[in-house]
Design a protein around this motif. Structure first.
Motif, PDB file in Angstrom:
ATOM      1  N   PHE A   1     -45.231  36.111-134.118  1.00 36.04           N
ATOM      2  CA  PHE A   1     -45.070  36.713-135.441  1.00 36.04           C
ATOM      3  C   PHE A   1     -43.709  36.349-136.024  1.00 36.04           C
ATOM      4  O   PHE A   1     -43.582  36.042-137.212  1.00 36.04           O
ATOM      5  N   ALA A   2     -42.685  36.392-135.172  1.00 37.51           N
ATOM      6  CA  ALA A   2     -41.334  36.089-135.643  1.00 37.51           C
ATOM      7  C   ALA A   2     -41.213  34.626-136.060  1.00 37.51           C
ATOM      8  O   ALA A   2     -40.715  34.313-137.150  1.00 37.51           O
TER       9      ALA A   2
ATOM     10  N   SER B   1     -33.119  25.741-138.941  1.00 38.27           N
ATOM     11  CA  SER B   1     -32.172  26.025-137.860  1.00 38.27           C
ATOM     12  C   SER B   1     -31.513  27.386-138.036  1.00 38.27           C
ATOM     13  O   SER B   1     -31.387  28.166-137.080  1.00 38.27           O
ATOM     14  N   GLU B   2     -31.100  27.705-139.249  1.00 42.16           N
ATOM     15  CA  GLU B   2     -30.449  28.991-139.514  1.00 42.16           C
ATOM     16  C   GLU B   2     -31.411  30.147-139.286  1.00 42.16           C
ATOM     17  O   GLU B   2     -31.028  31.199-138.746  1.00 42.16           O
ATOM     18  N   LEU B   3     -32.666  29.967-139.690  1.00 39.91           N
ATOM     19  CA  LEU B   3     -33.647  31.032-139.490  1.00 39.91           C
ATOM     20  C   LEU B   3     -33.922  31.261-138.007  1.00 39.91           C
ATOM     21  O   LEU B   3     -34.074  32.408-137.555  1.00 39.91           O
ATOM     22  N   ILE B   4     -33.973  30.189-137.238  1.00 45.16           N
ATOM     23  CA  ILE B   4     -34.167  30.330-135.792  1.00 45.16           C
ATOM     24  C   ILE B   4     -33.007  31.095-135.179  1.00 45.16           C
ATOM     25  O   ILE B   4     -33.197  32.006-134.354  1.00 45.16           O
ATOM     26  N   LYS B   5     -31.778  30.762-135.593  1.00 49.72           N
ATOM     27  CA  LYS B   5     -30.600  31.479-135.082  1.00 49.72           C
ATOM     28  C   LYS B   5     -30.649  32.950-135.447  1.00 49.72           C
ATOM     29  O   LYS B   5     -30.324  33.817-134.623  1.00 49.72           O
ATOM     30  N   CYS B   6     -31.060  33.249-136.664  1.00 54.17           N
ATOM     31  CA  CYS B   6     -31.143  34.660-137.109  1.00 54.17           C
ATOM     32  C   CYS B   6     -32.176  35.417-136.283  1.00 54.17           C
ATOM     33  O   CYS B   6     -31.917  36.567-135.870  1.00 54.17           O
ATOM     34  N   LEU B   7     -33.307  34.785-136.037  1.00 49.78           N
ATOM     35  CA  LEU B   7     -34.337  35.455-135.251  1.00 49.78           C
ATOM     36  C   LEU B   7     -33.861  35.726-133.833  1.00 49.78           C
ATOM     37  O   LEU B   7     -34.093  36.790-133.273  1.00 49.78           O
ATOM     38  N   ARG B   8     -33.169  34.746-133.254  1.00 51.74           N
ATOM     39  CA  ARG B   8     -32.664  34.939-131.892  1.00 51.74           C
ATOM     40  C   ARG B   8     -31.578  36.007-131.842  1.00 51.74           C
ATOM     41  O   ARG B   8     -31.532  36.823-130.916  1.00 51.74           O
ATOM     42  N   THR B   9     -30.710  36.025-132.855  1.00 57.91           N
ATOM     43  CA  THR B   9     -29.644  37.027-132.907  1.00 57.91           C
ATOM     44  C   THR B   9     -30.217  38.433-133.004  1.00 57.91           C
ATOM     45  O   THR B   9     -29.704  39.377-132.408  1.00 57.91           O
ATOM     46  N   ASN B  10     -31.314  38.527-133.768  1.00 65.46           N
ATOM     47  CA  ASN B  10     -31.963  39.838-133.942  1.00 65.46           C
ATOM     48  C   ASN B  10     -33.004  40.112-132.858  1.00 65.46           C
ATOM     49  O   ASN B  10     -33.841  40.984-132.991  1.00 65.46           O
ATOM     50  N   GLN B  11     -32.943  39.302-131.789  1.00 69.64           N
ATOM     51  CA  GLN B  11     -33.824  39.478-130.635  1.00 69.64           C
ATOM     52  C   GLN B  11     -35.310  39.362-131.025  1.00 69.64           C
ATOM     53  O   GLN B  11     -36.153  40.100-130.541  1.00 69.64           O
ATOM     54  N   ILE B  12     -35.580  38.478-131.938  1.00 69.75           N
ATOM     55  CA  ILE B  12     -36.948  38.128-132.334  1.00 69.75           C
ATOM     56  C   ILE B  12     -37.699  39.307-132.925  1.00 69.75           C
ATOM     57  O   ILE B  12     -38.912  39.382-132.844  1.00 69.75           O
ATOM     58  N   ASP B  13     -37.031  40.260-133.524  1.00 68.28           N
ATOM     59  CA  ASP B  13     -37.718  41.394-134.136  1.00 68.28           C
ATOM     60  C   ASP B  13     -37.972  41.167-135.604  1.00 68.28           C
ATOM     61  O   ASP B  13     -37.285  40.399-136.244  1.00 68.28           O
TER      62      ASP B  13
END
Length: 291
Positions: free
Chosen positions: A235-236, A279-291
């Motif tokens: 989903f993320a 790339s930035e969106l992937i980093k944001c998702l990882r930073t937010n723990q894929i929530d």
């Protein structure tokens, strides 16, 4: 039966806008031990942007380098004779099955569609799938028409209608123990597998095969906690698909993972701006723990 996750394989191109078989090998090497099979020359395979010789080149290459995975080749064209010739070529090269969108551009009657598939069945001996893709073809087929196709010998369906009501009608009118149903997206594995579906033909599995296959395995084993965990990631990451056209975004995600798949074919736009945004969106998702 064709069961499991079949990757709707993208087609890599090089800087000169030519099919890049070396980069296609990169993708096959990445996926071969992770998915159950491949669906080639579909929407994500850029089928509408390829000439006949390029399609034959891709068919030969994938069948030679797919580690004995089951391969379904999409051969649908607006010209029935062209469709049959490509399917016969795929069959001669060892394809496990072929798929056809109904002939497009003109609004054919369902009687004409039945005649079209009867012609195919006279010429092809390997399993034949009907590939429902109303946004690309311009029309859908009724459940009654699919029932007739099953009766005359069509083996199964790739359903990209994204319509669960359609699926439920289909499941009550067609014996899905005998007629091989594959969803056109991993997002519909849950409802379809519990009512006779055998798996999915998945574009997202180009990039995240482990999550998509785990969704399938978890549902098959009734492990709902594992299913929900993998779906959380899917989903993320599907949010990223919305930043642009799906094919260039999948290329960007794979290249960022270190799987060199080159470029989508012109006129798709693929530039540094898109890659940076993904790339930035992937980093944001990882930073937010894929929530």
């Amino acid at each position: 039966m064709f069961e499991g996750i079949f990757t709707s394989l993208i087609t890599p191109f090089n800087e000169e806008n030519k099919v890049d078989l070396e980069r296609l090998n990169n993708l096959l090497f990445y996926l071969n031990d992770k998915v159950h099979g491949f669906f080639i020359l579909g929407t994500y395979g850029s089928t509408a942007l390829l000439c006949e010789d390029e399609k034959k080149e891709i068919i030969k290459h994938v069948l030679k380098n797919s580690s004995n995975k089951k391969v379904i080749v999409h051969a649908g064209e607006s010209n029935p004779d062209t469709s049959v010739k490509l399917a016969q070529f795929a069959q001669s090269q060892g394809a496990n099955a072929v798929a056809f969108v109904p002939p497009y551009f003109y609004g054919y009657s369902e009687e004409e569609i039945i005649l079209y598939f009867q012609k195919i069945l006279r010429e092809i001996t390997i399993p034949v799938f009907v590939y429902l893709n109303p946004p690309r073809v311009g029309y859908n087929l009724s459940v009654q028409c699919i029932h007739q196709l099953a009766e005359i010998g069509i083996y199964g369906i790739k359903d990209t209608t994204n319509n669960l009501n359609y699926f439920y009608d289909l499941s009550t009118n067609v014996d899905l123990e005998k007629f091989n149903y594959l969803s056109g997206s991993e997002m519909y594995l849950n409802p379809t597998m519990f009512h006779g579906g055998k798996g999915a033909i998945s574009a997202m599995s180009n990039v995240f095969p482990e999550y998509v296959v785990n969704v399938y395995d978890s549902l098959k084993n009734r492990n709902m906690e594992s299913y929900k965990e993998s779906m959380k990631y899917l989903f993320a990451y599907r949010k990223i698909r919305k930043v642009g056209q799906g094919i260039p975004v999948v290329h960007a995600m794979l290249n960022l993972k270190g799987i060199d798949v080159g470029y989508p074919r012109f006129p798709f736009k693929y530039d540094e701006g898109l890659v940076n945004k993904v790339s930035e969106l992937i980093k944001c998702l990882r930073t937010n723990q894929i929530d």
